[in-house]
Scaffold this motif. Structure first.
Motif, short mmCIF file in Angstrom:
data_model
loop_
_atom_site.label_atom_id
_atom_site.label_comp_id
_atom_site.label_asym_id
_atom_site.label_seq_id
_atom_site.Cartn_x
_atom_site.Cartn_y
_atom_site.Cartn_z
N UNK A 104 -25.79 11.01 -3.37
CA UNK A 104 -26.94 10.18 -3.02
C UNK A 104 -27.44 9.34 -4.19
N UNK A 105 -26.95 9.60 -5.40
CA UNK A 105 -27.34 8.78 -6.54
C UNK A 105 -26.41 7.57 -6.72
N UNK A 106 -25.40 7.47 -5.87
CA UNK A 106 -24.40 6.42 -6.00
C UNK A 106 -24.82 5.20 -5.18
N UNK B 42 -41.07 9.25 -5.74
CA UNK B 42 -41.77 7.97 -5.60
C UNK B 42 -40.82 6.78 -5.54
N UNK B 43 -39.55 7.00 -5.83
CA UNK B 43 -38.58 5.91 -5.73
C UNK B 43 -38.15 5.62 -4.30
N UNK B 44 -38.33 6.60 -3.40
CA UNK B 44 -37.88 6.37 -2.02
C UNK B 44 -38.99 6.53 -0.99
N UNK B 45 -40.08 7.20 -1.35
CA UNK B 45 -41.20 7.34 -0.43
C UNK B 45 -42.38 6.50 -0.92
N UNK B 46 -42.98 5.77 -0.02
CA UNK B 46 -44.07 4.87 -0.42
C UNK B 46 -45.38 5.61 -0.66
N UNK C 58 -25.20 34.47 8.75
CA UNK C 58 -26.21 33.44 8.46
C UNK C 58 -25.78 32.50 7.34
N UNK C 59 -26.16 31.25 7.46
CA UNK C 59 -25.92 30.26 6.42
C UNK C 59 -27.30 29.85 5.91
N UNK C 60 -27.58 30.19 4.65
CA UNK C 60 -28.87 29.94 4.03
C UNK C 60 -28.76 28.68 3.18
N UNK C 61 -29.60 27.69 3.50
CA UNK C 61 -29.47 26.36 2.90
C UNK C 61 -30.76 25.95 2.23
N UNK C 62 -30.65 25.39 1.04
CA UNK C 62 -31.79 24.71 0.43
C UNK C 62 -31.88 23.32 1.05
N UNK C 63 -32.99 23.03 1.68
CA UNK C 63 -33.16 21.77 2.39
C UNK C 63 -33.88 20.74 1.54
N UNK C 64 -33.17 19.74 1.11
CA UNK C 64 -33.71 18.72 0.21
C UNK C 64 -34.25 17.54 1.02
N UNK C 65 -35.46 17.09 0.66
CA UNK C 65 -36.06 15.95 1.35
C UNK C 65 -35.64 14.61 0.76
N UNK C 66 -34.83 14.64 -0.31
CA UNK C 66 -34.36 13.40 -0.89
C UNK C 66 -33.34 12.75 0.04
N UNK D 83 -25.84 4.82 2.49
CA UNK D 83 -25.70 4.36 3.87
C UNK D 83 -26.49 5.23 4.85
N UNK D 84 -27.21 6.21 4.34
CA UNK D 84 -28.01 7.11 5.17
C UNK D 84 -29.27 7.46 4.39
N UNK D 85 -30.36 6.74 4.64
CA UNK D 85 -31.57 6.89 3.84
C UNK D 85 -32.50 7.98 4.35
N UNK D 86 -32.10 8.71 5.37
CA UNK D 86 -32.88 9.86 5.82
C UNK D 86 -32.65 11.05 4.90
N UNK D 87 -33.56 12.03 4.93
CA UNK D 87 -33.42 13.20 4.05
C UNK D 87 -32.24 14.09 4.43
#
Length: 476
Positions: free
Chosen positions: A71-73, A201-205, A164-172, A177-181
């Protein structure tokens, strides 16, 4: 069928974990990055994955079957341009996690502005202890964590079957090509929501934009699912208000289903009693300092208990939890000086880290050494809150803003303003241009008994090794 998968931006915490997961499935994995730094670079090398530096179109020779774009690319990256020119199949990390790993498993997602990595690690360890102590293999989890969990020595694991699959859910955001979290790809069966504050603050107003994506996550939880939500945040309350699943609040509130009471701090150990619906559920002990870590543990305990994990496993797991790399991690003990590394990305996280260290190292002089590196800290949106957080320390050393030229002048944090405000509060503070200048400034000034908290979400110019070496050299 084994594929050649190439990851652009492989040293990101989640990307490095994905690389390991793909390799464990038998795929050939290559990766590239601009600047590799621990702990993820170490983990990749231990897995035998070569990190190609810097980015170059030639890194895609031979041509991979699939490219994962971090996502930094962004456009202009030579590897991404070749992918687009040649129409090499590409995807995002989050989409590939969903498509290849999480489908058919119970998805447990930990999300929130703060505490995600630690809470996810705690939850995974609880399930692991339950699998071992109950001799029940179905408890043994797959997991993806945005850091190296010290109990496992890694940031990921994939088990066979429907465990179970335990996931850290990132809001970034997910990719260029996909700007949703990212977390909207994980479709949780149950979730934890720790905090909701303005960040990235770079992606959320603004804060409303942040709350909107958390509301969307909550809206993905099925009616049969559960949401464990912090009780001390109006923003969390708002985000959880329209959930179709059951919502269980946790924290200190008397009305909350999971209430932490009788909290005690003894050095680096925290203990408390956890009530479930007003009735004692367990007496918990955690070998970590800080009220925020006790809250993280409470959230993990609540979600696990609701999923049927025995209380005995929860108690045993938290008592043996070893934290996460870069979370209050002691990097060195040199001449009576303790050097600690903590991942710092937001004034609230800095405040809680310094409060925890004040408690754990009571009576010792505490230095806060901060690199404003995250996209939020590099901006002036939280300048006042940053000053309040840093003022908890006894001495403050501030580095220049990381890649300040990338931030518009009117939005950019002015470190001089922070230094001046701290001095007005009576807190000694100094500004240094970079890590080498900080080492030169601090090494002759620190004394036996001091605690140095290095706060950054990046490599910080190698200060984690440079400072201890300089202190040792001067003493010698």
């Amino acid at each position: 069928m084994a594929k050649h998968v190439h990851l652009i931006g492989v040293c990101g915490t989640a990307m490095a974990s994905l690389a390991g997961m793909l390799r464990a499935q038998g795929h050939r994995v290559t990766g590239s990055d601009m600047a590799a730094y621990p702990p993820m670079s170490d983990q990749l090398r231990e897995m035998g994955i070569v990190i190609l530096e810097p980015y170059a179109a030639a890194n895609l020779d031979p041509r991979p079957d699939l490219v994962v774009v971090g996502n930094a690319i962004s456009r202009g990256n030579p590897e991404l341009e070749r992918v687009l020119d040649e129409r090499i199949p590409m995807t995002s990390m989050a989409a590939l996690i969903h498509d290849e790993f999480s489908q058919g498993r119970e998805s447990l997602v930990v999300c929130g502005t703060h505490g995600k990595t630690t809470t996810t690690s705690m939850l995974a360890w609880i399930y692991e202890v339950a699998a071992n102590s109950e001799n029940e293999s179905e408890w043994r989890p797959s997991f993806l964590i945005g850091g190296v969990a010290e109990n496992f020595g890694c940031s990921y694991r994939v088990q066979e079957g429907t465990r179970p699959f335990i996931l850290e859910g990132d809001e970034y955001d997910t990719a260029f090509f996909d700007k949703g979290p990212k977390f909207l790809h994980y479709f949780p069966d149950a979730a934890i929501l720790t905090h909701v504050e303005f960040d990235h603050a770079d992606i959320y107003t603004d804060l409303n934009a942040v709350k909107t994506v958390f509301k969307r996550l909550v809206n993905l939880i099925p009616r049969r699912g559960r949401l464990v939500a912090f009780d001390g945040s109006e923003n969390v309350t708002e985000c959880a208000a329209k959930a179709f699943c059951s919502v269980e609040r946790y924290g200190f509130g008397k009305e909350s289903y999971w209430q932490a009471v009788e909290m005690r701090h003894e050095g680096s150990t925290t203990s408390w009693t956890l009530l479930r619906g007003g009735v004692e559920f367990a007496r918990l002990k955690l070998p970590m300092a800080g009220e925020h870590n006790a809250l993280n543990a409470t959230a993990a305990a609540a979600l696990a208990a609701g999923q049927g994990v025995p209380v005995e496993a929860i108690v045993a797991a938290l008592a043996t939890f070893k934290s996460v790399k870069r979370r209050l991690e002691v990097k060195a003990e040199v001449n009576g000086i303790t050097v600690i590394d903590d991942f710092a990305h937001h004034p609230t996280a800095i405040r809680e880290t310094l409060r925890a260290l004040k408690s754990a190292y009571a009576g010792r002089r505490l230095w806060a050494v901060l690199e404003p590196r995250s996209n939020t800290l590099r901006r002036n949106v939280f300048e006042r809150e940053l000053v309040e957080s840093l003022a908890i320390a006894d001495e403050v050393v501030l580095a220049g803003v990381f890649k300040s030229e990338a931030i518009p002048v009117l939005e950019r944090l002015e470190p001089e303003h922070v230094i001046d405000a701290l001095k007005v509060k009576g807190v000694p503070a100094v500004l240094c241009v970079d890590a080498d200048a900080i080492v030169a400034e601090m090494s002759p000034r620190v004394k036996a008994g001091d605690v140095v908290a290095i706060l950054s979400n990046g490599g910080f110019g190698g200060i984690y090794t440079k400072l201890p070496k300089a202190i040792e050299a001067l003493a010698g």
